[in-house]
Design an enzyme around this catalytic site. Structure first.
Site, PDB file in Angstrom:
ATOM      1  N   TYR A 124     -20.746  28.001 -18.792  1.00  0.00           N
ATOM      2  CA  TYR A 124     -19.117  29.252 -17.745  1.00  0.00           C
ATOM      3  C   TYR A 124     -19.090  30.316 -18.706  1.00  0.00           C
ATOM      4  O   TYR A 124     -17.744  30.782 -18.335  1.00  0.00           O
ATOM      5  CB  TYR A 124     -18.584  28.406 -17.509  1.00  0.00           C
ATOM      6  CG  TYR A 124     -18.909  27.503 -16.264  1.00  0.00           C
ATOM      7  CD1 TYR A 124     -20.016  26.656 -15.787  1.00  0.00           C
ATOM      8  CD2 TYR A 124     -18.683  27.542 -14.407  1.00  0.00           C
ATOM      9  CE1 TYR A 124     -20.209  25.680 -15.341  1.00  0.00           C
ATOM     10  CE2 TYR A 124     -18.999  27.208 -13.808  1.00  0.00           C
ATOM     11  CZ  TYR A 124     -20.352  25.963 -14.126  1.00  0.00           C
ATOM     12  OH  TYR A 124     -20.526  25.664 -12.863  1.00  0.00           O
ATOM     13  N   LYS A 191     -25.308  14.500 -22.465  1.00  0.00           N
ATOM     14  CA  LYS A 191     -25.901  14.820 -22.622  1.00  0.00           C
ATOM     15  C   LYS A 191     -26.503  15.235 -23.857  1.00  0.00           C
ATOM     16  O   LYS A 191     -26.775  15.822 -24.442  1.00  0.00           O
ATOM     17  CB  LYS A 191     -27.187  15.525 -21.713  1.00  0.00           C
ATOM     18  CG  LYS A 191     -28.389  15.293 -21.928  1.00  0.00           C
ATOM     19  CD  LYS A 191     -28.782  14.674 -20.882  1.00  0.00           C
ATOM     20  CE  LYS A 191     -30.577  14.009 -20.612  1.00  0.00           C
ATOM     21  NZ  LYS A 191     -30.963  12.926 -19.804  1.00  0.00           N
ATOM     22  N   ASP A 224     -27.514  12.520 -16.892  1.00  0.00           N
ATOM     23  CA  ASP A 224     -28.361  11.344 -15.320  1.00  0.00           C
ATOM     24  C   ASP A 224     -27.809  10.138 -15.014  1.00  0.00           C
ATOM     25  O   ASP A 224     -27.826   9.896 -13.364  1.00  0.00           O
ATOM     26  CB  ASP A 224     -29.662  12.172 -15.350  1.00  0.00           C
ATOM     27  CG  ASP A 224     -30.125  11.595 -17.096  1.00  0.00           C
ATOM     28  OD1 ASP A 224     -28.881  11.167 -17.795  1.00  0.00           O
ATOM     29  OD2 ASP A 224     -30.922  11.432 -17.684  1.00  0.00           O
ATOM     30  N   ASP A 248     -18.933  20.540 -12.878  1.00  0.00           N
ATOM     31  CA  ASP A 248     -18.390  20.731 -11.564  1.00  0.00           C
ATOM     32  C   ASP A 248     -19.977  20.343 -10.805  1.00  0.00           C
ATOM     33  O   ASP A 248     -19.384  20.099  -9.589  1.00  0.00           O
ATOM     34  CB  ASP A 248     -18.755  22.642 -11.861  1.00  0.00           C
ATOM     35  CG  ASP A 248     -18.863  22.981 -10.924  1.00  0.00           C
ATOM     36  OD1 ASP A 248     -18.011  23.166  -9.896  1.00  0.00           O
ATOM     37  OD2 ASP A 248     -19.477  24.235 -10.655  1.00  0.00           O
TER      38      ASP A 248
END
Ligand code: NAD
Length: 364
Positions: A124, A191, A224, A248
């Site tokens: 972002y 991740k 995930d 988010d």
């Protein structure tokens, strides 16, 4: 004492949910002086910008704002007002509590999760290279020169940057929040197996910071796996801390667990300023229809009261909202799913019902 609060109605459904929330906040008996500030698509023509400077000045002066959602055009047009506010005021922590209220349209029970989202960096950060531009071509050359990586010439880029300092302050924020609110566990989401230098840094910092808080349990999850586990057994999570993009997505997922975006409040917090707003956006197709659920914005109002130290009024307002949800008689279309014979009402009628509950509680 009168509290001075910047009030930003936003656009789309923003003005309706803001008006409903202003009414219930005033019905608590707490005195507010609203400093109205306009931002979004509706002021673009008048000011030449969707975020006039006076909006920043008002928030800097009052330190607290209640904000409705603001539309961000997809693909082209002006950049996100929301991102600009968060970055401009260094509101680095986005706090999104997701809690099941009895009667809410959800299959889940006893979910009580607080998502702490890093608000200033990651994908972002707004650093982008448009496909076909000389800047994108230079970046492609640099990647070949420095990394030996061949990147397709017709690529566009969005830069993901994660810093030690911003990771450290957001993870500390999550642990401090957990401690202050008697919560037991912090879960860091990442991740890091794939993005070793960005998410890997976030995870390394999180592990280091966790050692400063031996009284709070710490664990981490790949993003995930995290989404799957949230859907399967959400009750195992307490405070979740995540970089901007995962935060988010996960906070919308958590909103879904507790009954939808109409029930998900939020806050953007810096060291000395706070902007409270629902998780949902401006839902333009419902604008001006007196249709959407104002409860996410009202629950953001509960957070404003707590922030101002008006905890008794905050508890009363939350209880009044919870009673309206439990009763299921004066709820909007999105709350109907699981409630037999529920009647559909509009945004302003929900405010009427909450005010009635507040008045009853003060008469008993
Ligand atoms: P959205 O949250 O506006 O709407 C998605 C859907 O959720 C709606 O169609 C509606 O069905 C439902 N919904 C949302 N709020 C609701 C409410 N209060 N009551 C009942 N149902 C509700 O998301 P979107 O359509 O992806 O985004 C629309 C615009 O909002 C975009 O321009 C986006 O950039 C902007 N946005 C702003 C903010 C913000 O101001 N903080 C946050 C998210 C999205």
């Amino acid at each position: 004492m009168t509290h001075k609060v910047t009030l930003i109605p936003g656009d789309g459904i923003g003005p309706e949910v803001t008006e409903a929330t202003k009414r219930v906040l005033e019905a608590t008996g707490i005195a507010f002086r609203w400093d109205l500030a306009y931002a979004g698509a509706d002021v673009q023509d008048e000011f030449g910008t969707p975020l006039p400077a006076y909006v920043f000045e008002s928030i800097r002066k009052n330190k607290v704002a209640l904000k409705g959602p603001v539309t961000t055009p997809v693909g082209s047009g002006f950049r996100s007002v929301n991102v600009a506010l968060r970055k401009g005021l260094d509101l680095y922590a986005c706090l999104r509590p997701c809690k099941t209220y009895p009667g809410a349209p959800t299959l889940y029970k006893d979910v009580d999760i607080v998502v702490v989202r890093e608000n200033t960096e990651d994908l972002y950060s707004g650093i982008e290279f448009e496909e076909g531009t000389p800047e994108a071509a230079r970046l492609i050359e640099l990647l070949l020169e420095t990394k030996g990586e061949v990147v397709r010439k017709d690529s566009g880029f969005s830069i993901k940057s994660i810093s030690d300092s911003c990771s450290r302050r957001i993870v500390r924020f999550a642990f401090d929040y957990a401690r202050a609110h008697q919560r037991k566990k912090v879960t860091a989401v990442h991740k890091a197996n794939i993005m070793k230098f960005s998410d890997g840094l976030f995870l390394a910092v999180a592990r280091e910071v966790a050692k400063e808080y031996p009284d709070i349990e710490f664990e981490d999850r790949l993003v995930d796996n995290m989404t799957m586990q949230l859907v399967k057994r959400a009750q195992q999570f307490d405070v979740i801390v995540a970089p901007n993009l995962y935060g988010d997505i996960i906070s919308d997922l958590c909103a879904g667990l507790v009954g939808g975006l109409g029930l998900a409040p939020g806050a953007n917090l810096g060291d000395d300023m706070a902007v409270f707003e629902p998780t949902h956006g401006s839902a333009p197709k419902y604008a001006g229809k007196n249709k959407v659920n104002p409860m996410a914005m009202m629950l953001s109002g509960v957070m404003v009261l707590n922030h101002l130290g008006e905890t008794e009024a905050a508890d009363r307002l939350e209880k009044a909202i919870a009673e309206v949800i439990a009763e299921g008689k004066n709820v909007t279309y999105d709350m109907k799913t699981n409630i037999p014979n529920a009647q559909l009402v509009g945004t302003s009628q929900v405010a009427d019902a909450v005010i009635e509950k507040l008045e009853k509680s003060s008469n008993t």
